[in-house]
Design a protein around this motif. Structure first.
Motif, PDB file in Angstrom:
ATOM      1  N   ILE A 244       0.873  -1.181   0.000  1.00 40.22           N
ATOM      2  CA  ILE A 244       0.000   0.000   0.000  1.00 40.22           C
ATOM      3  C   ILE A 244       0.906   1.226   0.000  1.00 40.22           C
ATOM      4  CG2 ILE A 244      -1.834   1.228   1.215  1.00 40.22           C
ATOM      5  CD1 ILE A 244      -2.350  -1.507   2.697  1.00 40.22           C
ATOM      6  N   ILE A 245       0.766   2.074  -1.003  1.00 39.95           N
ATOM      7  CA  ILE A 245       1.571   3.297  -1.101  1.00 39.95           C
ATOM      8  C   ILE A 245       0.634   4.502  -0.978  1.00 39.95           C
ATOM      9  CG2 ILE A 245       3.154   4.653  -2.511  1.00 39.95           C
ATOM     10  CD1 ILE A 245       4.018   2.127  -3.919  1.00 39.95           C
ATOM     11  N   TRP A 246       1.017   5.452  -0.125  1.00 39.39           N
ATOM     12  CA  TRP A 246       0.164   6.622   0.104  1.00 39.39           C
ATOM     13  C   TRP A 246       1.009   7.877   0.196  1.00 39.39           C
ATOM     14  CZ3 TRP A 246      -4.410   3.921   0.582  1.00 39.39           C
ATOM     15  CH2 TRP A 246      -5.579   4.671   0.587  1.00 39.39           C
ATOM     16  N   GLY A 247       0.518   8.940  -0.376  1.00 42.60           N
ATOM     17  CA  GLY A 247       1.153  10.229  -0.187  1.00 42.60           C
ATOM     18  C   GLY A 247       0.806  10.782   1.192  1.00 42.60           C
ATOM     19  N   GLU A 248       1.814  11.299   1.891  1.00 36.83           N
ATOM     20  CA  GLU A 248       1.610  11.789   3.257  1.00 36.83           C
ATOM     21  C   GLU A 248       0.536  12.868   3.327  1.00 36.83           C
ATOM     22  OE1 GLU A 248       4.449  13.497   6.885  1.00 36.83           O
ATOM     23  OE2 GLU A 248       5.026  13.827   4.787  1.00 36.83           O
ATOM     24  N   HIS A 249       0.422  13.662   2.254  1.00 34.89           N
ATOM     25  CA  HIS A 249      -0.487  14.813   2.275  1.00 34.89           C
ATOM     26  C   HIS A 249      -1.688  14.623   1.339  1.00 34.89           C
ATOM     27  CE1 HIS A 249       2.630  16.956   4.530  1.00 34.89           C
ATOM     28  NE2 HIS A 249       3.498  16.512   3.637  1.00 34.89           N
ATOM     29  N   ASP A 250      -2.116  13.400   1.149  1.00 28.82           N
ATOM     30  CA  ASP A 250      -3.248  13.112   0.257  1.00 28.82           C
ATOM     31  C   ASP A 250      -4.523  13.752   0.814  1.00 28.82           C
ATOM     32  OD1 ASP A 250      -5.227  12.001  -1.404  1.00 28.82           O
ATOM     33  OD2 ASP A 250      -4.146  10.108  -1.586  1.00 28.82           O
ATOM     34  N   ASP A 276       6.434  14.430   1.091  1.00 29.47           N
ATOM     35  CA  ASP A 276       6.346  15.484   0.069  1.00 29.47           C
ATOM     36  C   ASP A 276       5.493  15.049  -1.117  1.00 29.47           C
ATOM     37  OD1 ASP A 276       8.055  17.252   1.478  1.00 29.47           O
ATOM     38  OD2 ASP A 276       9.790  16.124   0.766  1.00 29.47           O
ATOM     39  N   ALA A 277       4.409  14.335  -0.843  1.00 29.66           N
ATOM     40  CA  ALA A 277       3.527  13.876  -1.916  1.00 29.66           C
ATOM     41  C   ALA A 277       2.080  13.923  -1.449  1.00 29.66           C
ATOM     42  CB  ALA A 277       3.897  12.458  -2.347  1.00 29.66           C
ATOM     43  N   GLY A 278       1.206  14.219  -2.398  1.00 28.47           N
ATOM     44  CA  GLY A 278      -0.214  14.180  -2.138  1.00 28.47           C
ATOM     45  C   GLY A 278      -0.829  12.973  -2.816  1.00 28.47           C
ATOM     46  N   HIS A 279      -1.969  13.181  -3.476  1.00 23.65           N
ATOM     47  CA  HIS A 279      -2.681  12.077  -4.104  1.00 23.65           C
ATOM     48  C   HIS A 279      -1.910  11.516  -5.298  1.00 23.65           C
ATOM     49  CE1 HIS A 279      -6.167   9.613  -4.857  1.00 23.65           C
ATOM     50  NE2 HIS A 279      -6.299  10.075  -6.085  1.00 23.65           N
ATOM     51  N   ALA A 280      -1.241  12.377  -6.028  1.00 20.82           N
ATOM     52  CA  ALA A 280      -0.474  11.944  -7.213  1.00 20.82           C
ATOM     53  C   ALA A 280       0.958  11.607  -6.815  1.00 20.82           C
ATOM     54  CB  ALA A 280      -0.503  13.022  -8.289  1.00 20.82           C
ATOM     55  N   ALA A 281       1.112  10.636  -5.915  1.00 24.18           N
ATOM     56  CA  ALA A 281       2.429  10.318  -5.358  1.00 24.18           C
ATOM     57  C   ALA A 281       3.409   9.848  -6.427  1.00 24.18           C
ATOM     58  CB  ALA A 281       2.278   9.253  -4.273  1.00 24.18           C
ATOM     59  N   GLN A 282       2.906   9.168  -7.457  1.00 26.97           N
ATOM     60  CA  GLN A 282       3.800   8.633  -8.493  1.00 26.97           C
ATOM     61  C   GLN A 282       4.405   9.746  -9.339  1.00 26.97           C
ATOM     62  OE1 GLN A 282       0.721   9.204  -9.006  1.00 26.97           O
ATOM     63  NE2 GLN A 282       0.123   9.127 -11.143  1.00 26.97           N
ATOM     64  N   LEU A 283       3.805  10.926  -9.315  1.00 28.95           N
ATOM     65  CA  LEU A 283       4.331  12.071 -10.063  1.00 28.95           C
ATOM     66  C   LEU A 283       5.110  13.026  -9.165  1.00 28.95           C
ATOM     67  CD1 LEU A 283       1.217  12.890 -12.304  1.00 28.95           C
ATOM     68  CD2 LEU A 283       3.244  11.555 -12.910  1.00 28.95           C
TER      69      LEU A 283
END
Length: 302
Positions: A244-250, A276-283
């Motif tokens: 499960i991968i999640w952006g800290e600020h999603d 340092d990632a939101g919903h678009a963590a892969q970008l």
């Protein structure tokens, strides 16, 4: 899509196609049945020494725009298959089915048509809903699973809390913007550090290119989503090892839903939170994102 003398987004779309081809991918449109066709990117030269990885994109842009940061780092290690799910990109259906079950079955038909019998599977956001269903329906085919920023564990109460705001009346208005201000708002909730200086004419170009075609069908996808709806059956527990991968600020699907999914799946699941990632963590954090996938699929033994 509106006709224009010049479209920056159409030019970028052409550039991404060239990038995929130069990276070693080829593009095919597969007719699954009398109703449905799927466009898919796949390796131009499949290696028998590599595992196969299927990546399912989320709501919004087509697969190229959502996965271009993953192509070269992951293609070195995997036979990558990246479809446009139905009603995105060049994929469509004249049938009436719209649920995530239909999307999952369509991806499975695609892979069978391409002669792929076993594969790892990843999905982001709406694509995570599809991937979860696919993994549960076909445990003999799907090996390891990667769920990214996807609220598969949400309840109807979460649905209301996360998506109803004072500014928009429906989820469709959030995720299918029709004017530059709405697109700026979508970028604000989708990204931890969204760009702030994009001119309105570029944003309108994005809307005309990505959010106009098959709009009504995409609204129906949201309306017929089963997971998280009132009266939906309990969420099944996957038997596969799951990352499960999640952006800290999603802000679309808050991190609490990632922890909830980890508890639901138990010891066979691992949760990684990307800084340092939101919903678009892969970008937003592609380096850590790609490394997490490689480590899980190539080295992990949960």
């Amino acid at each position: 899509m509106r006709n224009k003398l010049f479209s920056f987004i159409s030019w970028k779309d052409w550039w991404l196609q060239l990038y995929f081809v130069c990276s070693g991918m080829s593009s095919q449109i597969i007719q699954l049945d009398e109703f449905t066709q799927i466009h898919c990117w796949m390796p131009r030269a499949k290696s028998p020494d590599k595992h196969t990885l299927v990546l399912i994109h989320g709501y919004g842009a087509n697969a190229m725009w959502q996965w271009h940061q993953q192509i070269r780092p992951l293609l070195l290690h995997f036979n990558l298959y990246i479809p446009d799910i139905v009603f995105f990109g060049k994929s469509y259906s004249t049938g009436s089915e719209r649920s995530e079950f239909f999307q999952a079955q369509s991806v499975m038909k695609l892979m069978k048509h391409l002669g792929v019998s076993r594969f790892h599977l990843g999905g982001i956001s709406y694509g995570g809903f599809v991937a979860y269903r696919l993994a549960h329906l076909y445990p003999e085919t799907v090996q390891k699973v990667i769920i990214i920023s996807s609220g598969v564990c949400m309840t109807p109460q979460d649905n209301h809390a996360d998506f109803q705001t004072n500014d928009w009346r429906t989820v469709a208005e959030i995720f299918l913007p029709q004017n530059p201000d709405n697109l700026r708002a979508l970028m604000k909730i989708s990204m931890h550090k969204p760009p702030t200086t994009i001119p309105s004419f570029i944003l309108q170009d994005v809307i005309d290119t990505m959010y106009t075609d098959q709009r009504e069908q995409r609204i129906e996808l949201l309306q017929q989503l089963v997971l998280g709806k009132e009266g939906a059956p309990p969420l099944p527990v996957l038997i596969q090892e799951t990352l499960i991968i999640w952006g800290e600020h999603d802000r679309v699907f808050p991190l609490d839903l990632g922890h909830r999914l980890k508890r639901h799946l138990g010891d066979r699941a691992e949760l990684i939170v990307l800084k340092d990632a939101g919903h678009a963590a892969q970008l937003e954090n592609p380096y850590d994102f790609n490394n997490a996938i490689k480590m899980f699929l190539l080295e992990s033994s949960l």
